[in-house]
Design an enzyme around this catalytic site. Structure first.
Site, PDB file in Angstrom:
ATOM      1  N   GLY A  22      63.776  26.027  21.897  1.00 20.59           N
ATOM      2  CA  GLY A  22      63.663  24.742  21.215  1.00 20.59           C
ATOM      3  C   GLY A  22      63.965  23.562  22.116  1.00 20.59           C
ATOM      4  N   LEU A  23      63.412  23.574  23.325  1.00 17.62           N
ATOM      5  CA  LEU A  23      63.769  22.572  24.335  1.00 17.62           C
ATOM      6  C   LEU A  23      62.985  21.273  24.223  1.00 17.62           C
ATOM      7  CD1 LEU A  23      63.886  24.994  27.408  1.00 17.62           C
ATOM      8  CD2 LEU A  23      65.854  24.002  26.217  1.00 17.62           C
ATOM      9  N   SER A  24      61.955  21.230  23.388  1.00 16.39           N
ATOM     10  CA  SER A  24      60.996  20.127  23.455  1.00 16.39           C
ATOM     11  C   SER A  24      61.069  19.217  22.235  1.00 16.39           C
ATOM     12  CB  SER A  24      59.578  20.687  23.626  1.00 16.39           C
ATOM     13  OG  SER A  24      58.671  19.673  23.942  1.00 16.39           O
ATOM     14  N   TRP A  25      61.918  18.191  22.307  1.00 21.58           N
ATOM     15  CA  TRP A  25      62.012  17.191  21.242  1.00 21.58           C
ATOM     16  C   TRP A  25      60.669  16.470  21.121  1.00 21.58           C
ATOM     17  CZ3 TRP A  25      64.241  15.862  17.040  1.00 21.58           C
ATOM     18  CH2 TRP A  25      64.267  14.542  16.583  1.00 21.58           C
ATOM     19  N   ALA A  29      56.773  22.512  16.433  1.00 22.38           N
ATOM     20  CA  ALA A  29      56.810  23.981  16.425  1.00 22.38           C
ATOM     21  C   ALA A  29      57.932  24.505  17.307  1.00 22.38           C
ATOM     22  CB  ALA A  29      55.469  24.537  16.888  1.00 22.38           C
ATOM     23  N   GLU A 176      51.885  13.940  32.210  1.00 18.45           N
ATOM     24  CA  GLU A 176      51.824  15.234  31.536  1.00 18.45           C
ATOM     25  C   GLU A 176      50.544  16.003  31.839  1.00 18.45           C
ATOM     26  OE1 GLU A 176      54.387  16.473  29.103  1.00 18.45           O
ATOM     27  OE2 GLU A 176      55.497  15.040  30.336  1.00 18.45           O
ATOM     28  N   ARG A 216      55.434  10.504  26.345  1.00 17.90           N
ATOM     29  CA  ARG A 216      55.656  11.199  27.616  1.00 17.90           C
ATOM     30  C   ARG A 216      54.750  10.716  28.744  1.00 17.90           C
ATOM     31  NH1 ARG A 216      56.497  17.543  25.727  1.00 17.90           N
ATOM     32  NH2 ARG A 216      57.738  17.106  23.859  1.00 17.90           N
ATOM     33  N   HIS A 252      51.215  15.374  22.832  1.00 19.49           N
ATOM     34  CA  HIS A 252      50.162  15.219  23.838  1.00 19.49           C
ATOM     35  C   HIS A 252      48.856  14.904  23.118  1.00 19.49           C
ATOM     36  CE1 HIS A 252      52.654  18.123  26.487  1.00 19.49           C
ATOM     37  NE2 HIS A 252      52.786  16.912  26.973  1.00 19.49           N
ATOM     38  N   CYS A 370      46.310  24.346  25.181  1.00 19.01           N
ATOM     39  CA  CYS A 370      47.509  24.203  26.020  1.00 19.01           C
ATOM     40  C   CYS A 370      47.534  25.243  27.130  1.00 19.01           C
ATOM     41  CB  CYS A 370      48.772  24.371  25.177  1.00 19.01           C
ATOM     42  SG  CYS A 370      49.293  22.895  24.302  1.00 19.01           S
TER      43      CYS A 370
END
Length: 446
Positions: A22-25, A29, A176, A216, A252, A370
């Site tokens: 769960g690293l992506s604020w 998902a 990105e 980003r 994104h 992705c």
């Protein structure tokens, strides 16, 4: 004379440390599946199966290798000392989040690996690559050096390929990669229009920007990439993503739009100034009319688009139109499933839809788009690449056996501190570089 060209897809091979930290604020998902037990073996096999299906249909399908994780050099740079076992023990005790970050298999989403400009668009008529600095997220900001080595090992002939270092790793030049970049053209070998999508203007605090989640990609980064790649104004359009879409979880642009050939498939909330974006593309597009396939919020609410990853699909040429390769979740969301049934009957370039199971990736917020980096190559350029990374029946069988031999079928956050995991990863990657003919690209090999 226009050269024949193809759009090759280079998918990221899912790494042995695939996990749910769960690293992506901003990635809904990713946060919603935090601390679930992952299955790296299944994830890698799902990715390979997707590649194989497309290769079997005649598409040029390449592979980008996973990175070494946990990344001990990063931990040493952060002040953790001792041998590797001691370092892993220390970081697990001091800050498990840092351990999770340096163990992430996020490089599998190769849409973020780099931005690529085909030779038909660039001033020196070479294919240009710039690895993304991914500065918005620590766990991804450590990827670009190995990404650059991988790309140089595959696209090594300097008469055809130009490689740039990543942009400065600061928020003002947050980049990105291809997840915020798509190319539109009449034919792949013809000069095209490269659409750069950004979330904010870093040096203008009064410019529109999201309020809940961070943007980003900056305009400054997108313009820098275009300059590095030698793109003239005729070949580049810069469009701001709708801040409301970012705040809805569209971290994104490839979560809300995808283009191929002269077709742009997008949600009505994708762009801040939709009419201007379409006009700018059409003004620069030569040899074809822009086919804008617009999905309204009435047809698919933006929340459903994010939940299903409808737009994080691959849009591919076929003999009689285009194929939309969608994640299985699209058939689980009623509005999206209904829309797809209507889409193939409508008068658009998209004539077929196929479902792909990439559930392990989807739980971390990554659909079919992705997982791939698109590289347009003419016949000479395709001949000049390292052919060891192009998927064949034999390579598929070999990589399947490799995954089954080296990957665990369960991985939790607690497992990341296991020193045996690092040994397993290095053994697997050392063998993989031999299989793909990449030479030494990892820190432990140098």
């Amino acid at each position: 004379m226009v050269k024949h060209a193809v759009e090759a897809n280079f998918d990221g091979l899912v790494g042995p440390t695939h996990n749910y930290a769960g690293l992506s604020w901003g990635n809904v998902a990713s946060k919603s599946n935090v601390n679930a037990v992952a299955n790296p073996r299944e994830a890698a096999l799902q990715g390979l199966a997707k590649m194989k299906r497309l290769a079997d249909r005649g598409y040029v399908q390449g592979i980008l290798p996973p990175h070494e994780r946990p990344h001990i050099p990063t931990l040493r740079a952060l002040g953790f000392e001792g041998n590797e076992r001691q370092i892993l023990e220390a970081v697990a005790k001091a800050d498990p989040t840092i351990l999770a970050a340096v163990s992430s298999a996020s490089c599998m989403w190769t849409a973020n690996a780099a931005t690529v400009s085909p030779s038909a668009d660039t001033a020196d008529h070479r294919v240009h690559f710039t690895p993304a600095n991914l500065s918005a997220k620590f766990h991804r900001s450590i990827e670009h050096q190995v990404t650059g080595r991988s790309l140089k090992a595959i696209f090594g002939d300097e008469s055809y390929f130009a490689h740039h270092p990543a942009l400065p790793s600061v928020s003002h030049f947050g980049d990105e990669g291809a997840a915020n970049h798509t190319r539109l053209c009449s034919r792949y070998g013809e000069p095209g229009v490269e659409l750069f999508v950004y979330g904010q203007v870093a040096f203008n605090e009064s410019a529109p920007a999201p309020g809940k989640y961070p943007a980003r990609q900056t305009l400054e980064a997108s313009r820098a990439i275009a300059r590095l790649h030698g793109l003239t104004d005729r070949h580049a359009v810069f469009a701001q993503q709708n801040p409301a879409a970012i705040d809805a979880g569209v971290f994104h642009n490839d979560v809300i739009a995808v283009g191929n050939g002269n077709c742009l498939f997008y949600h009505e909330q994708a762009f801040l100034d939709e009419a201007r974006v379409l006009a700018d593309i059409q003004e620069r597009l030569t040899g074809a009319e822009l086919e804008a396939v617009r999905v309204s919020s009435t047809q698919v609410p933006i929340e459903d688009a994010v939940a299903s990853y409808l737009f994080n699909s691959q849009l591919l040429n076929t003999a009689d139109g285009m194929l939309l390769a969608v994640p299985g979740e699209c058939r689980e969301v009623a509005s999206v499933s209904r829309y797809l049934d209507e889409l193939v009957k409508a008068d658009t370039p998209i004539t077929a839809v196929e479902v792909f199971d990439v559930k392990q990736s989807m739980r971390n917020g990554g659909g079919p788009a992705c997982l791939r980096l698109r590289v347009v190559l003419n016949d000479d350029e395709l001949h000049a690449i390292n052919r060891g990374v192009i998927l064949t029946d034999a390579l598929y069988e070999r990589l399947t056996s490799w995954v089954e031999a080296h990957y665990r079928d369960q991985l939790s956050q607690q497992d990341l501190a296991d020193p045996m995991l690092l040994e397993e990863v290095r053994k697997a990657l050392d063998e993989l570089t031999g299989i793909l003919g990449l030479g030494s690209i990892y820190d432990f090999q140098l």
